[in-house]
Design a protein around this motif. Sequence first.
Motif, PDB file in Angstrom:
ATOM      1  N   ASP A 189       0.798  -1.218   0.000  1.00 19.13           N
ATOM      2  CA  ASP A 189       0.000   0.000   0.000  1.00 19.13           C
ATOM      3  C   ASP A 189       0.836   1.277   0.000  1.00 19.13           C
ATOM      4  O   ASP A 189       0.404   2.303  -0.479  1.00 19.13           O
ATOM      5  N   TRP A 190       2.007   1.229   0.550  1.00 21.77           N
ATOM      6  CA  TRP A 190       2.857   2.415   0.584  1.00 21.77           C
ATOM      7  C   TRP A 190       3.763   2.490  -0.636  1.00 21.77           C
ATOM      8  O   TRP A 190       4.417   3.493  -0.865  1.00 21.77           O
ATOM      9  N   LYS A 191       3.797   1.423  -1.403  1.00 20.98           N
ATOM     10  CA  LYS A 191       4.694   1.365  -2.559  1.00 20.98           C
ATOM     11  C   LYS A 191       4.257   2.300  -3.677  1.00 20.98           C
ATOM     12  O   LYS A 191       3.111   2.728  -3.750  1.00 20.98           O
ATOM     13  N   LYS A 192       5.183   2.534  -4.543  1.00 22.23           N
ATOM     14  CA  LYS A 192       4.926   3.226  -5.807  1.00 22.23           C
ATOM     15  C   LYS A 192       5.022   2.172  -6.898  1.00 22.23           C
ATOM     16  O   LYS A 192       5.650   1.131  -6.716  1.00 22.23           O
TER      17      LYS A 192
ATOM     18  N   ASP B  83       1.570   6.405  -7.398  1.00 19.96           N
ATOM     19  CA  ASP B  83       1.173   5.786  -6.135  1.00 19.96           C
ATOM     20  C   ASP B  83       0.483   4.460  -6.421  1.00 19.96           C
ATOM     21  O   ASP B  83      -0.221   4.320  -7.428  1.00 19.96           O
TER      22      ASP B  83
ATOM     23  N   ASP C  18      -2.114   3.189  -5.127  1.00 20.24           N
ATOM     24  CA  ASP C  18      -3.581   3.346  -5.230  1.00 20.24           C
ATOM     25  C   ASP C  18      -4.037   3.798  -6.616  1.00 20.24           C
ATOM     26  O   ASP C  18      -5.191   3.606  -6.980  1.00 20.24           O
ATOM     27  N   LYS C  19      -3.151   4.386  -7.397  1.00 17.83           N
ATOM     28  CA  LYS C  19      -3.510   4.858  -8.742  1.00 17.83           C
ATOM     29  C   LYS C  19      -3.292   3.790  -9.812  1.00 17.83           C
ATOM     30  O   LYS C  19      -3.619   4.002 -10.975  1.00 17.83           O
TER      31      LYS C  19
END
Length: 188
Positions: free
Chosen positions: A62-65, A97, A99-100
């Motif tokens: 979740d914190w990854k790019k 991100d 999430d994108k």
Amino acid sequence: MLKKKRNILLSLLCVVSMLLTACSIGGGKAVVTCDGFEMKLGKSTVADLKEGGFTNRYSNNDWKKIESMSWENFYAMKGDVSYGTMYAGNKGSSLIDFDKGVIFEISISYDDPDYPVGEVLVNGVDFQGYTREEVKEAMGNAKVTLDSDTYLAFEADGCNYTFTFQDGSETLTDLWVNDGTEKQYSME
């Protein structure tokens, strides 16, 4: 009278044009419904899944790019129930991100003893428990691209569907649906 016929004809042309536009916007991408949440491969993002109440089994992503021309996995869960592995891609030229990331593929393992599978519909069909013949019937006029003991694959509207029948199983064990994106991305 001629003016009235012309107006009727123009109205009909407008309606046909709107219908064709609506069909092309729908664009043939596979629609996957997980626990009532509808997503369209190639359009929906990780953020959309999270808004639908899904969590990532491995939250460290979740914190990854997501690197350019790469992807990361989103292991869709609700509680202890799995809704498959989603592949979130980045076709752009810069880092984004997690999430994108746009979901371009889903993979479901129906025989994983650790994670029961929730209701997952692919274009309105829950393939869990389907036999080879039931899969063929459900896929209708889709083009068969592979038919072997283990794999049954189709192409329809630019999407790829692969069904696996492992170890002589009469029923489906795994399912992959891809929006046509080729995995030529670099993956770290």
